[in-house]
Design a protein around this motif. Structure first.
Motif, PDB file in Angstrom:
ATOM      1  N   ARG A   1       0.855  -1.183   0.000  1.00 54.58           N
ATOM      2  CA  ARG A   1       0.000   0.000   0.000  1.00 54.58           C
ATOM      3  C   ARG A   1       0.892   1.234   0.000  1.00 54.58           C
ATOM      4  NH1 ARG A   1      -4.090  -0.916   4.988  1.00 54.58           N
ATOM      5  NH2 ARG A   1      -5.050   0.949   4.091  1.00 54.58           N
ATOM      6  N   THR A   2       0.490   2.223  -0.764  1.00 56.20           N
ATOM      7  CA  THR A   2       1.256   3.463  -0.847  1.00 56.20           C
ATOM      8  C   THR A   2       0.786   4.421   0.230  1.00 56.20           C
ATOM      9  OG1 THR A   2       1.541   3.210  -3.231  1.00 56.20           O
ATOM     10  CG2 THR A   2       1.873   5.413  -2.312  1.00 56.20           C
ATOM     11  N   VAL A   3       1.696   4.837   1.086  1.00 55.88           N
ATOM     12  CA  VAL A   3       1.360   5.773   2.147  1.00 55.88           C
ATOM     13  C   VAL A   3       1.283   7.185   1.571  1.00 55.88           C
ATOM     14  CG1 VAL A   3       2.142   6.801   4.316  1.00 55.88           C
ATOM     15  CG2 VAL A   3       2.357   4.337   3.947  1.00 55.88           C
ATOM     16  N   THR A   4       0.195   7.856   1.843  1.00 62.48           N
ATOM     17  CA  THR A   4      -0.022   9.208   1.321  1.00 62.48           C
ATOM     18  C   THR A   4       0.086  10.287   2.388  1.00 62.48           C
ATOM     19  OG1 THR A   4      -2.420   8.932   1.623  1.00 62.48           O
ATOM     20  CG2 THR A   4      -1.495   8.368  -0.537  1.00 62.48           C
TER      21      THR A   4
ATOM     22  N   GLY B   1      -2.416   7.498   6.433  1.00 63.96           N
ATOM     23  CA  GLY B   1      -3.334   7.371   5.313  1.00 63.96           C
ATOM     24  C   GLY B   1      -2.662   6.680   4.137  1.00 63.96           C
ATOM     25  N   THR B   2      -3.434   5.904   3.387  1.00 66.69           N
ATOM     26  CA  THR B   2      -2.898   5.193   2.228  1.00 66.69           C
ATOM     27  C   THR B   2      -3.765   5.460   1.008  1.00 66.69           C
ATOM     28  OG1 THR B   2      -4.146   3.151   2.575  1.00 66.69           O
ATOM     29  CG2 THR B   2      -2.070   3.385   3.776  1.00 66.69           C
ATOM     30  N   ASP B   3      -3.291   4.969  -0.139  1.00 66.50           N
ATOM     31  CA  ASP B   3      -4.027   5.193  -1.380  1.00 66.50           C
ATOM     32  C   ASP B   3      -5.220   4.269  -1.524  1.00 66.50           C
ATOM     33  OD1 ASP B   3      -2.601   2.870  -1.711  1.00 66.50           O
ATOM     34  OD2 ASP B   3      -1.921   3.321  -3.746  1.00 66.50           O
ATOM     35  N   ASP B   4      -5.374   3.305  -0.621  1.00 61.77           N
ATOM     36  CA  ASP B   4      -6.532   2.433  -0.658  1.00 61.77           C
ATOM     37  C   ASP B   4      -6.838   1.950   0.749  1.00 61.77           C
ATOM     38  OD1 ASP B   4      -4.226   0.819  -0.477  1.00 61.77           O
ATOM     39  OD2 ASP B   4      -5.363  -0.920  -1.205  1.00 61.77           O
TER      40      ASP B   4
ATOM     41  N   LEU C   1       4.663  13.101   2.102  1.00 70.90           N
ATOM     42  CA  LEU C   1       3.722  12.273   2.862  1.00 70.90           C
ATOM     43  C   LEU C   1       3.679  12.647   4.333  1.00 70.90           C
ATOM     44  CD1 LEU C   1       5.408   9.971   4.679  1.00 70.90           C
ATOM     45  CD2 LEU C   1       5.803   9.017   2.418  1.00 70.90           C
TER      46      LEU C   1
END
Length: 423
Positions: free
Chosen positions: A105-108, A120-123, A329
């Motif tokens: 998961r990509t951390v935003t 927070g993540t992208d999904d 991020l």
């Protein structure tokens, strides 16, 4: 709420997660495992460091590169470079063996939340952690010279943008830089049918020498010791004494991080490079102007005369510059409030346990080099960082996490050390 959330799944993130899990922490790891090695290094590249100094770190020295290679019949020998693909596969194997499952998961966003952090993540829904480690690697910090900023898309790229250099076959390509990435990128371009030219401000190229044998007479070994960062006493100090570097004044640490172990090509690359890549040394790039689908580079030669070069593409193999300002991020208010090293204000000031001035926020990797020295720019530094950082997380959390088995015995020494630390 998890005890620790590790943002990043490269050598540092995976090593920290392995140590944290062994210490009984509830830990989650977010990111694409070994992403920079798998996705951002051209096929055909080799590992520059020696195999024995390229291990990810797990408690007890388990899951080494040598162990991985031995089970697959791959020779991992001193003085023989390993393909990047082999090292990437080793990292994926280490992730499966040594720590919790990595969540791709990509951390935003990382934001303070109560006594911990909201991630927070992208999904999916956000995660919550009592402590967070930022171990995002080098990709957010790719440095591109400002003179290239006016070029339209397609005219210029960074060396970390490429997995396949075959797309440049038949093209004239200017490669900017004088380090391993520039030299190897240029050699690979030539071998894949492109016409590269290397442009560097430096007046000469530096090449590493063939490594000395591991087994040597005692006097010779004392005069020029091996270390994870190369041979010689200075390299040994950067490799083995990161804790001592941290005790130096901030400006001194910044200078060491910026100048120690400067750009140099691997010994095994020299012949390949020199027989097929023309070079323009001592040339400063003044302007880069698009001319249709091509780019005109306006240079100044060593004697001051102008030189014009027109190419199909420009690759900036100009390295990475640690800069908190580019860490999008991380919550902006938190980022700007952190105490920083020295006068530049680009990297976080850290405790001996890799903790920033904001309680519970830890850093690992490139951003920590001005605190702990140049070893933090290399895989070899992951062992020191992982052990110290996880001890620091336990300290921050009050060591309320019960330790399993042998980890409980190892913690006795940690606690003795921790009791002497002054924040």
């Amino acid at each position: 709420m998890d005890d620790l959330v590790v943002v990043g799944a490269g050598p540092y993130g995976l090593s920290i997660a392995a140590h944290a899990a062994a210490a009984g922490l509830r830990v989650r790891v977010l990111g694409r495992p070994m992403a920079s090695w798998r996705d951002h290094m051209p096929a055909g590249m080799y590992l520059k460091s020696e195999p024995w100094s390229s291990n990810l770190s797990a408690p007890g020295g388990r899951y080494t590169l040598a162990e991985y290679c031995a089970t697959r019949g791959i020779a991992a020998e001193h003085g023989n470079p390993l393909p990047i693909g082999t090292f990437s596969a080793y990292g994926l194997w280490f992730a499966r063996q040594a720590g919790p499952e990595v969540e791709e998961r990509t951390v935003t966003a990382v934001t303070p939340y109560g006594a911990g952090f909201r991630i927070g993540t992208d999904d999916g829904p956000p995660l919550f952690g009592r402590a967070v480690v930022i171990a995002v690697g080098v990709l957010p910090f790719a440095y591109r010279p400002a003179v290239l900023s006016g070029l339209p898309p397609g005219h210029c790229s960074h060396s970390s943008d490429h997995r396949d250099l075959g797309r440049f076959a038949g093209q004239d390509v200017a490669v900017l830089g004088a380090g391993q990435a520039a030299l190897e990128t240029a050699a690979l371009l030539a071998e894949q049918g492109a016409r590269p030219a290397l442009i560097a401000r430096r007046h000469g190229l530096n090449w590493n020498t063939v490594p000395q044998p591991l087994e040597r007479p005692l006097l010779r070994a004392l005069r020029n010791p091996h270390s994870g960062l190369g041979t010689g006493w200075r390299s040994w100090a950067w490799s083995e004494l990161p804790w001592a570097v941290r005790r130096l004044p901030g400006p001194t640490r910044e200078r060491i991080a910026a100048t120690a172990l400067g750009p140099a090509g691997a010994w095994w690359l020299r012949e390949r490079f020199e027989r097929q890549v023309p070079v323009l040394l001592g040339h400063a790039l003044q302007r880069a102007v698009p001319v249709g689908s091509r780019t005109r580079l306006e240079l100044t030669a060593p004697a001051g005369e102008p030189v014009v070069l027109e190419v199909g593409h420009v690759i900036a193999a100009t390295g990475f510059t640690a800069d908190l300002g580019r860490l999008d991020l991380l919550d902006a208010g938190l980022r700007t409030a952190l105490r920083t090293v020295g006068g530049a204000g680009r990297t976080p000031e850290l405790t001996a346990w890799f903790e920033s001035s904001y309680p519970g926020l830890f850093f690992a990797g490139l951003l920590t080099a001005p605190s702990f020295g140049p070893s933090m720019r290399f895989v070899h530094g992951a062992g020191f960082a992982a052990g110290k950082l996880v001890a620091g997380v336990r300290r921050r959390l009050g060591a309320r996490v019960p330790l399993p088995g042998s980890a409980r015995r190892r913690a006795v020494d940690d606690q003795d050390d921790l009791s002497t630390v002054k924040r």
